[in-house]
Design an enzyme around this catalytic site. Structure first.
Site, short mmCIF file in Angstrom:
data_model
loop_
_atom_site.label_atom_id
_atom_site.label_comp_id
_atom_site.label_asym_id
_atom_site.label_seq_id
_atom_site.Cartn_x
_atom_site.Cartn_y
_atom_site.Cartn_z
N TYR A 35 6.54 -13.87 -27.91
CA TYR A 35 6.64 -13.78 -29.48
C TYR A 35 5.50 -14.60 -30.18
O TYR A 35 4.90 -15.40 -29.63
CB TYR A 35 7.87 -14.91 -29.52
CG TYR A 35 8.63 -14.61 -30.98
CD1 TYR A 35 9.59 -13.61 -31.21
CD2 TYR A 35 8.39 -15.58 -32.08
CE1 TYR A 35 10.10 -13.64 -32.42
CE2 TYR A 35 8.87 -15.46 -33.27
CZ TYR A 35 9.95 -14.53 -33.54
OH TYR A 35 10.32 -14.31 -34.63
N HIS A 65 10.41 -18.43 -41.66
CA HIS A 65 9.70 -17.15 -41.98
C HIS A 65 10.45 -16.02 -41.48
O HIS A 65 10.93 -15.00 -41.94
CB HIS A 65 8.56 -17.48 -41.71
CG HIS A 65 7.59 -16.16 -41.99
ND1 HIS A 65 7.55 -14.85 -41.16
CD2 HIS A 65 6.64 -15.98 -43.11
CE1 HIS A 65 6.76 -14.25 -41.78
NE2 HIS A 65 6.39 -14.61 -42.98
N ASP A 66 10.66 -16.13 -40.00
CA ASP A 66 11.30 -14.84 -39.41
C ASP A 66 12.99 -15.23 -39.45
O ASP A 66 13.56 -14.32 -38.35
CB ASP A 66 10.89 -14.87 -37.87
CG ASP A 66 9.36 -14.80 -37.79
OD1 ASP A 66 8.66 -14.45 -38.89
OD2 ASP A 66 8.72 -14.75 -36.76
N THR A 67 13.48 -16.27 -39.79
CA THR A 67 15.00 -16.49 -39.60
C THR A 67 15.48 -16.72 -40.68
O THR A 67 15.25 -16.12 -41.97
CB THR A 67 15.03 -17.63 -38.71
OG1 THR A 67 14.32 -18.69 -39.20
CG2 THR A 67 14.53 -17.44 -37.34
#
Ligand code: NAG
Ligand code: NAG
Ligand code: NAG
Ligand code: NAG
Ligand code: NAG
Ligand code: NAG
Ligand code: NAG
Ligand code: NAG
Ligand code: NAG
Length: 436
Positions: free
Chosen positions: A174, A230-232
């Site tokens: 990741y 940001h990704d969540t």
């Protein structure tokens, strides 16, 4: 395919994309055993502490800790229970603006008082004759550092870093760290200075610096790509704040006397509306009678720079940090220093949600060279405009050539690098007539 069956196919496809997104939704998992314990999930352990024991007294605070989360609209943050509870402990700024979209230009602006025309998250560097907040702080002896969660080593120069997925070890590696959220490394004035670049530090260093009692006075803190939302989601970020920030709020080594903690976001998620973001001032420096209140003064990311300048009587950068209409000093600070703000009227606040229309040295489509700072600008601090070595004062903003579309000439701005670049020395050469 008939229009109806095409539509059905598209709807099914859309539904399966949503299902896939739901199945892979990440759930917060603590990266370690608390904010002050080093963890292998941060790749490398700290080798050093800072030695910042000297405290330069500020007028309203002696320490500022800026924490930036990502891409969330004001209402979404303000209606989350975690943020509601933080708002009760601080002053919520209800008219605080990001400067543009997407992320990186906002981070660049937070350090340099301008986003220099940047309109994307590409890999840039800014030449060493261009000043940033670090110059102002060091000029008055105020210590500083940035702490970047999941940056793999101190002073890391690369575009991003891929590591084992610590939330789900059977999932693919990741990317938790991106340079685009690390403003100071983008400035050569920091990255090319061997002493300064050591102050671009990891979260394991943060734990070490707190425990050793050597936290600096000015800090910029970037949580990783999942913890900053940001990704969540905002709920994921709220869980992170419970793990990381709440314990620190009650720790006198972090939130000691006269500490200001500014928790905010880089930009609004909805590009089609004015770029208003949630921002809350927390910490012991917030006067007790103002905790749980709101302040609707027009602010922008430039206000944080002007507030810091006002607090320690720093010089200015001579850019948008001195633009009184969009860089008001935080009101509770201005009241203590006697500074008079002249914010833009509500109907004259510029639209900060425009992308890709500003010309500047970090724009390939509207390229113009870097301009010298405005040496006549009047900042919120004292002592004029800071000038770095190598600055050509004849290149004032009004003497720059007209913008050139380098994209049409099949090249990019000379300050863009390949994302493969891993050190400050291997920079992509500018090719084309407009190169400096
Ligand atoms: C890394 O994070 C995972 C997920 O929270 C956790 O289970 C693991 O214990 C962490 N590793 C260390 C060394 O703390
Ligand atoms: C202080 O930092 C050093 C590394 O420089 C580290 O070894 C030590 O454990 C830290 N002190 C404490 C009390 O943790
Ligand atoms: C500490 O030093 C080791 C050896 O040089 C290095 O691998 C590691 O990345 C360093 N830690 C940090 C946080 O930079
Ligand atoms: C972890 O990742 C694997 C591989 O992508 C996936 O199949 C699994 O559902 C994930 N686990 C969770 C709890 O999300
Ligand atoms: C910016 O926001 C304003 C006000 O909400 C809106 O009218 C405008 O269309 C937006 N502009 C862009 C480029 O999204
Ligand atoms: C100050 O900001 C306003 C609003 O963005 C802008 O119109 C003006 O041009 C700026 N002034 C300078 C000197 O940059
Ligand atoms: C800043 O430095 C760069 C690189 O040396 C140079 O090309 C540029 O002309 C300088 N700009 C100013 C405003 O001094
Ligand atoms: C610049 O050139 C590119 C490629 O020709 C084109 O797509 C783009 O619209 C141009 N931008 C401007 C602002 O002229
Ligand atoms: C840019 O590249 C395109 C495609 O390779 C080519 O057709 C065009 O002539 C080039 N333009 C210039 C100004 O070199």
């Amino acid at each position: 395919m008939s229009p109806t069956s095409l539509l059905t196919t598209l709807l099914v496809a859309a539904a399966s994309v949503r299902l896939a997104a739901a199945a892979s939704a990440q759930v917060f998992s603590p990266p370690g055993k608390g904010p002050l314990k080093q963890t292998a999930n941060y790749t490398s352990f700290s080798n050093s502490t800072l030695h910042d024991h000297k405290v330069v007294k500020g007028k309203a605070f002696d320490r500022i800790i800026q924490i930036w989360l990502e891409n969330t609209d004001f209402e979404v943050a303000a209606s989350s229970p975690m943020f509601e509870s933080l708002s009760e402990q601080g002053i919520t700024f209800t008219n605080f603006h990001s400067t543009t979209h997407p992320s990186e230009p906002n981070y660049i602006a937070s350090a340099g008082g301008d986003f220099f025309g940047a309109a994307d998250d590409n890999m840039y560097h800014i030449p060493s004759n261009i000043s940033c907040v670090v110059d102002l702080l060091e000029d008055r002896g105020v210590s500083w550092a940035t702490y970047q969660e999941n940056m793999p080593t101190d002073s890391f120069y690369g575009y991003s870093y891929t590591q084992p997925n610590y939330i789900n070890s059977s999932a693919a590696p990741y990317i938790y760290y991106y340079r685009k959220h690390n403003p100071l490394i983008i400035y050569d004035a920091v990255s090319q200075d061997p002493e300064r670049v050591k102050r671009v530090r990891t979260f394991n260093d943060f734990a070490n610096d707190v425990v050793n009692g050597t936290l600096p006075q000015w800090m910029f803190i970037t949580p990783n790509m999942v913890n900053d939302a940001h990704d969540t989601t905002i709920d994921f970020a709220a869980d992170f704040l419970e793990y990381w920030l709440l314990p620190l709020l009650t720790d006198p080594r972090v939130n000691g006397e006269r500490t200001l903690i500014l928790l905010t976001f880089d930009e609004n998620e909805s590009f089609g509306v004015q770029n208003t973001i949630y921002a809350v001032a927390l910490g012991t420096a917030v006067p007790v009678n103002l905790r749980g209140t709101t302040d609707d003064t027009v602010y922008s990311h430039y206000s944080t720079l002007s507030t810091v300048q006002n607090n320690w009587d720093l010089k200015s950068l001579g850019r948008q940090d001195t633009n009184a209409s969009i860089a008001s000093v935080f009101d509770f600070v201005a009241k203590q220093t006697g500074h008079k703000n002249t914010p833009a009227a509500p109907n004259q606040v510029p639209h900060f949600n425009l992308t890709g229309v500003a010309s500047g040295p970090l724009s390939s489509a509207h390229y113009v060279p870097f301009a010298a700072p405005n040496v006549n600008a009047k900042g919120a601090g004292k002592g004029g405009v800071f000038l770095r070595p190598g600055i050509n004062l004849k290149l004032t903003a009004d003497k720059l050539p007209a913008p050139v579309n380098l994209t049409a000439l099949n090249t990019t701005t000379p300050w863009q690098m390949s994302p493969e670049t891993t050190s400050g020395k291997k920079m992509i050469k500018c090719q084309g007539a407009a190169c400096p």
